[in-house]
Write a protein that holds these residues in place. Structure first.
Motif, PDB file in Angstrom:
ATOM      1  N   SER A 114       0.817  -1.217   0.000  1.00  0.00           N
ATOM      2  CA  SER A 114       0.000   0.000   0.000  1.00  0.00           C
ATOM      3  C   SER A 114       0.847   1.263   0.000  1.00  0.00           C
ATOM      4  CB  SER A 114      -0.925   0.014   1.227  1.00  0.00           C
ATOM      5  OG  SER A 114      -1.823  -1.053   1.182  1.00  0.00           O
ATOM      6  N   GLU A 115       1.963   1.259   0.715  1.00  0.00           N
ATOM      7  CA  GLU A 115       2.797   2.458   0.802  1.00  0.00           C
ATOM      8  C   GLU A 115       3.997   2.394  -0.136  1.00  0.00           C
ATOM      9  OE1 GLU A 115       5.121   5.297   4.071  1.00  0.00           O
ATOM     10  OE2 GLU A 115       4.163   3.436   4.721  1.00  0.00           O
ATOM     11  N   TYR A 116       4.756   1.315  -0.062  1.00  0.00           N
ATOM     12  CA  TYR A 116       6.057   1.298  -0.716  1.00  0.00           C
ATOM     13  C   TYR A 116       5.993   1.013  -2.216  1.00  0.00           C
ATOM     14  CZ  TYR A 116       8.372   1.952   3.690  1.00  0.00           C
ATOM     15  OH  TYR A 116       8.806   2.498   4.858  1.00  0.00           O
ATOM     16  N   ALA A 117       4.882   0.481  -2.698  1.00  0.00           N
ATOM     17  CA  ALA A 117       4.754   0.280  -4.138  1.00  0.00           C
ATOM     18  C   ALA A 117       3.903   1.360  -4.789  1.00  0.00           C
ATOM     19  CB  ALA A 117       4.149  -1.098  -4.426  1.00  0.00           C
ATOM     20  N   PHE A 118       3.330   2.241  -3.980  1.00  0.00           N
ATOM     21  CA  PHE A 118       2.423   3.245  -4.519  1.00  0.00           C
ATOM     22  C   PHE A 118       3.129   4.183  -5.486  1.00  0.00           C
ATOM     23  CE2 PHE A 118      -0.131   7.043  -4.710  1.00  0.00           C
ATOM     24  CZ  PHE A 118      -1.437   6.580  -4.681  1.00  0.00           C
ATOM     25  N   GLY A 119       4.338   4.614  -5.134  1.00  0.00           N
ATOM     26  CA  GLY A 119       5.074   5.528  -6.010  1.00  0.00           C
ATOM     27  C   GLY A 119       5.336   4.931  -7.378  1.00  0.00           C
ATOM     28  N   SER A 120       5.546   3.608  -7.427  1.00  0.00           N
ATOM     29  CA  SER A 120       5.792   2.951  -8.710  1.00  0.00           C
ATOM     30  C   SER A 120       4.522   2.843  -9.548  1.00  0.00           C
ATOM     31  CB  SER A 120       6.364   1.551  -8.468  1.00  0.00           C
ATOM     32  OG  SER A 120       7.605   1.628  -7.804  1.00  0.00           O
ATOM     33  N   ALA A 121       3.358   2.861  -8.906  1.00  0.00           N
ATOM     34  CA  ALA A 121       2.093   2.755  -9.633  1.00  0.00           C
ATOM     35  C   ALA A 121       1.512   4.104 -10.013  1.00  0.00           C
ATOM     36  CB  ALA A 121       1.082   1.986  -8.782  1.00  0.00           C
ATOM     37  N   GLU A 122       2.151   5.178  -9.552  1.00  0.00           N
ATOM     38  CA  GLU A 122       1.572   6.513  -9.691  1.00  0.00           C
ATOM     39  C   GLU A 122       1.278   6.894 -11.140  1.00  0.00           C
ATOM     40  OE1 GLU A 122       1.738  10.647 -10.714  1.00  0.00           O
ATOM     41  OE2 GLU A 122       3.558   9.417 -10.797  1.00  0.00           O
ATOM     42  N   ASP A 123       2.239   6.683 -12.046  1.00  0.00           N
ATOM     43  CA  ASP A 123       2.038   7.074 -13.446  1.00  0.00           C
ATOM     44  C   ASP A 123       0.867   6.327 -14.075  1.00  0.00           C
ATOM     45  OD1 ASP A 123       4.046   8.927 -13.443  1.00  0.00           O
ATOM     46  OD2 ASP A 123       5.558   7.600 -14.326  1.00  0.00           O
ATOM     47  N   THR A 124       0.803   5.023 -13.829  1.00  0.00           N
ATOM     48  CA  THR A 124      -0.265   4.213 -14.411  1.00  0.00           C
ATOM     49  C   THR A 124      -1.621   4.594 -13.834  1.00  0.00           C
ATOM     50  OG1 THR A 124       1.312   2.386 -14.622  1.00  0.00           O
ATOM     51  CG2 THR A 124      -1.000   1.860 -14.922  1.00  0.00           C
ATOM     52  N   LEU A 125      -1.664   4.839 -12.520  1.00  0.00           N
ATOM     53  CA  LEU A 125      -2.919   5.269 -11.899  1.00  0.00           C
ATOM     54  C   LEU A 125      -3.400   6.594 -12.489  1.00  0.00           C
ATOM     55  CD1 LEU A 125      -2.200   4.462  -8.131  1.00  0.00           C
ATOM     56  CD2 LEU A 125      -4.045   3.490  -9.509  1.00  0.00           C
ATOM     57  N   SER A 126      -2.463   7.516 -12.680  1.00  0.00           N
ATOM     58  CA  SER A 126      -2.825   8.827 -13.235  1.00  0.00           C
ATOM     59  C   SER A 126      -3.413   8.689 -14.634  1.00  0.00           C
ATOM     60  CB  SER A 126      -1.587   9.734 -13.272  1.00  0.00           C
ATOM     61  OG  SER A 126      -1.101   9.981 -11.973  1.00  0.00           O
ATOM     62  N   LYS A 127      -2.779   7.873 -15.469  1.00  0.00           N
ATOM     63  CA  LYS A 127      -3.271   7.686 -16.840  1.00  0.00           C
ATOM     64  C   LYS A 127      -4.612   6.962 -16.871  1.00  0.00           C
ATOM     65  CE  LYS A 127       1.399   7.486 -18.801  1.00  0.00           C
ATOM     66  NZ  LYS A 127       2.431   6.584 -19.409  1.00  0.00           N
ATOM     67  N   ALA A 128      -4.764   5.955 -16.014  1.00  0.00           N
ATOM     68  CA  ALA A 128      -5.988   5.150 -16.022  1.00  0.00           C
ATOM     69  C   ALA A 128      -7.202   5.938 -15.554  1.00  0.00           C
ATOM     70  CB  ALA A 128      -5.799   3.912 -15.159  1.00  0.00           C
ATOM     71  N   HIS A 129      -6.994   6.824 -14.578  1.00  0.00           N
ATOM     72  CA  HIS A 129      -8.128   7.534 -13.985  1.00  0.00           C
ATOM     73  C   HIS A 129      -8.197   9.009 -14.361  1.00  0.00           C
ATOM     74  CE1 HIS A 129      -9.132   4.061 -11.569  1.00  0.00           C
ATOM     75  NE2 HIS A 129      -7.935   4.029 -11.012  1.00  0.00           N
ATOM     76  N   GLY A 130      -7.206   9.497 -15.106  1.00  0.00           N
ATOM     77  CA  GLY A 130      -7.208  10.898 -15.492  1.00  0.00           C
ATOM     78  C   GLY A 130      -6.842  11.835 -14.362  1.00  0.00           C
ATOM     79  N   TRP A 131      -5.982  11.364 -13.452  1.00  0.00           N
ATOM     80  CA  TRP A 131      -5.556  12.183 -12.313  1.00  0.00           C
ATOM     81  C   TRP A 131      -4.268  12.912 -12.620  1.00  0.00           C
ATOM     82  CZ3 TRP A 131      -6.028   7.399  -8.606  1.00  0.00           C
ATOM     83  CH2 TRP A 131      -7.381   7.115  -8.383  1.00  0.00           C
ATOM     84  N   THR A 132      -4.031  13.988 -11.897  1.00  0.00           N
ATOM     85  CA  THR A 132      -2.750  14.683 -11.976  1.00  0.00           C
ATOM     86  C   THR A 132      -1.767  14.040 -10.992  1.00  0.00           C
ATOM     87  OG1 THR A 132      -3.283  16.276 -10.228  1.00  0.00           O
ATOM     88  CG2 THR A 132      -3.955  16.835 -12.498  1.00  0.00           C
ATOM     89  N   GLN A 133      -0.496  14.388 -11.116  1.00  0.00           N
ATOM     90  CA  GLN A 133       0.508  13.876 -10.180  1.00  0.00           C
ATOM     91  C   GLN A 133       0.187  14.325  -8.762  1.00  0.00           C
ATOM     92  OE1 GLN A 133       4.590  15.577 -10.024  1.00  0.00           O
ATOM     93  NE2 GLN A 133       5.309  13.496 -10.476  1.00  0.00           N
ATOM     94  N   SER A 134      -0.280  15.545  -8.611  1.00  0.00           N
ATOM     95  CA  SER A 134      -0.638  16.061  -7.296  1.00  0.00           C
ATOM     96  C   SER A 134      -1.780  15.259  -6.678  1.00  0.00           C
ATOM     97  CB  SER A 134      -1.030  17.537  -7.393  1.00  0.00           C
ATOM     98  OG  SER A 134      -1.383  18.056  -6.129  1.00  0.00           O
ATOM     99  N   ASN A 135      -2.757  14.846  -7.517  1.00  0.00           N
ATOM    100  CA  ASN A 135      -3.863  14.025  -7.017  1.00  0.00           C
ATOM    101  C   ASN A 135      -3.361  12.740  -6.377  1.00  0.00           C
ATOM    102  OD1 ASN A 135      -6.045  14.793  -9.859  1.00  0.00           O
ATOM    103  ND2 ASN A 135      -5.865  15.810  -7.878  1.00  0.00           N
ATOM    104  N   THR A 136      -2.476  12.043  -7.077  1.00  0.00           N
ATOM    105  CA  THR A 136      -2.015  10.748  -6.570  1.00  0.00           C
ATOM    106  C   THR A 136      -1.152  10.903  -5.327  1.00  0.00           C
ATOM    107  OG1 THR A 136      -0.169  10.814  -8.153  1.00  0.00           O
ATOM    108  CG2 THR A 136      -2.126   9.594  -8.814  1.00  0.00           C
TER     109      THR A 136
END
Length: 463
Positions: free
Chosen positions: A56-78
């Protein structure tokens, strides 16, 4: 003090002995009498559960780009989603400890509850596009779930190993970091917007099953319990060496008493500062590596190294603290954390990938190793009976550090750039190290001073 032999609910005899300062130890019951098996299982099961929730914490940074693209979020959102997660993960520690010690929500129930909340959090971040719903689903619900599991596991091992808690606590705490290693590479190399939902759903099920299975065997020892084969008044061999460097608390401090000593607020402040620097590194190291032109392998490897060393470092420093002493070990790791921030700036500016990975190594070590030191130092200073609430108060410093390490860290980067942000992080670490230097155990005179004479008579059961 009564010196008669007593029996527990299972009919096993025990007695309570009191030292010259009034500290009570319950001796006579073995771990097998209480658990039915060796207490080592209360190291391995919390360790496994901690590895499960680490994603939940230590892998989140690695998933950030994919999450942003999949959901239309900004980097600040994630990053704010992670910050909210950290806030609630740390914030639940104190109320969870209070509920546990009052008997309202035992350790096993807390683990089951946490496992279910973690499943909900991964389903939420997988299927919800609305960022506010994702903040509630993953940040709030997931933070509470992971926090319940984390707090329960850390306090469990401390209760079962009061005579050697440094190494054991460090080992269990380490699982919270390197347990995420496989997922860091999965998110960097195998996950894209087409399969993200399925992967996150499966991770949620994985966390649920692992934590729930471990929870089934959780059980707290009786209050004041001490291992039957270790004399708390005259410990021998390995236990004696550890207790000489880290003597037991002189009494069982309630949370209010611990606060009034002045040490607990200082520990809280140090957690705020060091935790913020650690979370800053977790949140931005991959982004910084990519920003300065390092390839995805170096970016992922830097976070992978941080994750592994973050976890292994917790176990190593826990073991060393039984030899060096908890306070010296704490100051050492905080200084290493601070120096690593300046090193990362230097390596990034000269575009040296090897140096960048080396300082990521140091940052990972320092950024994780201080957590088990605070977890072990709290019962060393304030006793085991109220440790769930006392450590909950200390650990709640992560409430604040999560905000300035993640969300506010992003704002500092926008204003000052990565160089300014990493310089600030290094300076904050050095101030935290100075605060740690001021810590002393309540009720014991500083070295070189003689303790005040104890006016109470010493019974045949007291030393």
């Amino acid at each position: 003090m009564s010196t008669e032999e007593m029996r527990n609910a299972e009919g096993v005899a025990y007695r309570e002995v009191t030292d010259s300062k009034g500290r009570v130890y319950r001796i006579g019951e073995t771990d097998r009498d209480i658990l039915g098996h060796n207490r080592k299982i209360m190291v391995y099961l919390p360790w496994i559960a901690m590895m499960a929730i680490s994603v939940s914490e230590y892998a989140f940074g690695s998933a950030e780009d994919t999450l942003s693209k999949a959901h239309g979020w900004t980097q600040s959102n994630t990053f704010w989603i992670l910050s909210v997660w950290v806030f609630f993960q740390a914030g639940i520690a104190f109320p969870a400890g209070w509920l546990r010690e009052k008997g309202y929500l035992p350790a096993r129930s807390q683990m089951f509850t946490g496992a279910g909340l973690c499943l909900v959090s991964f389903i939420a971040i997988s299927h919800l596009d609305n960022v506010w719903l994702a903040i509630i689903g993953f940040g709030v619900v997931g933070g509470l779930g992971s926090g319940l599991v984390y707090a329960t596991c850390i306090n469990m091992v401390g209760k079962w190993f009061p005579e050697r808690r440094g190494a054991k606590t460090g080992f269990v705490n380490g699982g919270f970091a390197y347990g995420a290693l496989p997922f860091i590479f999965v998110f960097n190399y195998l996950v894209d917007t087409s399969n993200l939902k399925g992967v996150l759903d499966l991770i949620g099920v994985y966390v649920l099953i692992v934590v729930a299975v471990c929870a089934w065997f959780f059980k707290d020892p009786p209050k004041n319990w001490w291992p039957a084969d270790v004399d708390p008044l005259k410990p021998a061999t390995k236990s004696a060496k550890s207790l000489a460097k880290n003597p037991p608390a002189v009494k069982q401090y309630t949370p209010m008493e611990a606060i009034k000593t002045g040490r607990l607020p200082l520990m809280w402040l140090a957690v705020v500062m060091t935790g913020g620097v650690s979370i800053f590194g977790i949140s931005f190291q991959v982004a910084f590596a990519k920003d300065i032109g390092f390839g995805p392998l170096v970016a992922a490897s830097s976070m992978g190294i941080m994750s592994v060393i973050n976890g292994v470092g917790r176990a190593v420093i826990g073991w060393l603290s039984d030899i060096w002493g908890r306070k010296l070990s704490l100051v050492f790791v905080i200084v290493v954390l601070g120096l690593a921030q300046f090193g990362i700036i230097w390596a990034g500016n000269i575009r040296n990938e090897i140096l960048f990975l080396f300082f990521a190594f140091l940052s990972g070590f320092g950024g994780g190793a201080f957590y088990p030191m605070f977890a072990a130092l709290t019962p060393d200073y304030f006793g085991e009976n109220y440790n769930a609430t006392n450590y909950g108060l200390v650990y709640s410093g992560k409430l604040i550090s999560g905000l300035f390490g993640g969300g506010l860290g992003a704002m500092v980067i926008d204003a000052w750039g990565y160089n300014g942000a990493y310089t600030l992080a290094g300076g904050i670490s050095m101030v935290a190290a100075l605060i740690a230097l001021t810590l002393t155990q309540p009720g014991r005179p500083p070295k070189g001073e003689s303790p005040a004479p104890d006016p109470r008579p010493v019974s045949s059961e007291a030393v």
